[in-house]
Motif scaffolding. Structure first.
Motif, PDB file in Angstrom:
ATOM      1  N   THR A 169       0.800  -1.329   0.014  1.00  0.00           N
ATOM      2  CA  THR A 169      -0.048  -0.126  -0.106  1.00  0.00           C
ATOM      3  C   THR A 169       0.908   1.136   0.013  1.00  0.00           C
ATOM      4  O   THR A 169       1.881   1.050   0.573  1.00  0.00           O
TER       5      THR A 169
ATOM      6  N   THR B  61       1.731   4.952   1.081  1.00  0.00           N
ATOM      7  CA  THR B  61       1.410   5.965   2.198  1.00  0.00           C
ATOM      8  C   THR B  61       2.182   7.255   1.750  1.00  0.00           C
ATOM      9  O   THR B  61       2.844   7.327   0.770  1.00  0.00           O
TER      10      THR B  61
ATOM     11  N   TYR C 236       6.064   3.360   0.785  1.00  0.00           N
ATOM     12  CA  TYR C 236       5.050   2.155   0.760  1.00  0.00           C
ATOM     13  C   TYR C 236       5.255   1.284   2.412  1.00  0.00           C
ATOM     14  O   TYR C 236       6.283   1.299   2.678  1.00  0.00           O
ATOM     15  N   ASP C 237       4.004   0.679   2.295  1.00  0.00           N
ATOM     16  CA  ASP C 237       3.957  -0.240   3.557  1.00  0.00           C
ATOM     17  C   ASP C 237       3.511  -1.812   2.890  1.00  0.00           C
ATOM     18  O   ASP C 237       3.207  -1.592   1.705  1.00  0.00           O
ATOM     19  N   TYR C 238       4.031  -2.701   3.750  1.00  0.00           N
ATOM     20  CA  TYR C 238       3.523  -3.873   3.200  1.00  0.00           C
ATOM     21  C   TYR C 238       2.845  -4.750   4.502  1.00  0.00           C
ATOM     22  O   TYR C 238       3.239  -4.579   5.706  1.00  0.00           O
TER      23      TYR C 238
ATOM     24  N   LYS D  31       3.939  -6.639   9.434  1.00  0.00           N
ATOM     25  CA  LYS D  31       3.786  -5.413   8.777  1.00  0.00           C
ATOM     26  C   LYS D  31       4.889  -4.568   8.845  1.00  0.00           C
ATOM     27  O   LYS D  31       5.661  -4.775   9.721  1.00  0.00           O
ATOM     28  N   GLY D  32       5.172  -3.794   7.778  1.00  0.00           N
ATOM     29  CA  GLY D  32       6.391  -2.946   7.831  1.00  0.00           C
ATOM     30  C   GLY D  32       6.460  -2.164   6.722  1.00  0.00           C
ATOM     31  O   GLY D  32       5.725  -2.015   5.777  1.00  0.00           O
ATOM     32  N   LYS D  33       7.437  -1.395   6.668  1.00  0.00           N
ATOM     33  CA  LYS D  33       8.009  -0.478   5.454  1.00  0.00           C
ATOM     34  C   LYS D  33       8.567  -1.480   4.178  1.00  0.00           C
ATOM     35  O   LYS D  33       9.143  -2.291   4.418  1.00  0.00           O
TER      36      LYS D  33
ATOM     37  N   SER E 152      10.708  -0.727   0.821  1.00  0.00           N
ATOM     38  CA  SER E 152      11.541   0.082   0.166  1.00  0.00           C
ATOM     39  C   SER E 152      11.965  -0.351  -1.376  1.00  0.00           C
ATOM     40  O   SER E 152      12.116  -1.490  -1.666  1.00  0.00           O
TER      41      SER E 152
END
Length: 172
Positions: free
Chosen positions: A65, A67, A71-73, A83-85, A87
């Motif tokens: 997604t 943000t 992006y986050d996952y 969940k996290g960032k 790159s």
């Protein structure tokens, strides 16, 4: 005009047309570099990386997604949700990678090719890497999930495939 001059003029015309047509597909790459990769900005005119990616080999999905900060996952397997960032990087050879930051690999023995079976000296405990890289091509993420006899590791033990391919599910 000689034949050589006509060929050169034709070549220059072709190159100028090609350059104009590819201008909108350029990727903006900031100057900051890390190791062998460069931070990558996904161009607005390319297909969006956002979406749901699923594996056909095992129960594994990744939701990407956008943000305001990037992006986050959300990674889901049969045993966990993380969940996290996320790159993006681009290797020197031009390959695109998505890194799911913050996921600790399940196993890591490092380079074991130099180990001797008679070696009785205790070895230093290796730090398990964090972050899972996936190559990104069009609508597919590919993770090399485990290594070999020379470099033994497993990133996601819930999936037994050496290469996990996650295919983007089309929007409905």
């Amino acid at each position: 005009m000689s034949l050589t001059n006509k060929c050169i003029a034709s070549l220059l015309f072709f190159l100028s047309i090609t350059a104009c047509n590819t201008k909108n597909k350029e990727i903006s790459i900031p100057k900051e570099q890390t190791g062998n990769t460069t931070k990558l900005s996904i161009p607005k005119n390319e297909e969006s990386i956002e979406g749901v990616y699923r594996s056909n080999e095992c129960e594994l999905s990744v939701v990407i997604t956008k943000t305001k900060d990037g992006y986050d996952y959300l990674l889901k397997t049969s045993q966990r949700k993380v969940k996290g960032k996320a790159s993006f990087t681009k290797s020197e050879s031009g390959e695109n990678y998505l890194t799911l930051e913050g996921i600790k690999w399940d196993e890591y023995e490092g380079d074991i090719s130099q180990e001797d079976e008679t070696d009785s000296i205790p070895t230093k405990e290796l730090e398990i890497p964090v972050g899972i890289d996936a190559s990104y091509v069009k609508d597919t993420l590919t993770i090399q999930n485990y290594g070999n006899a020379m470099n033994s590791y497993t990133k996601i033990s819930e999936c037994g495939s050496k290469y996990i391919q996650l295919i983007k599910i089309p929007n409905r």
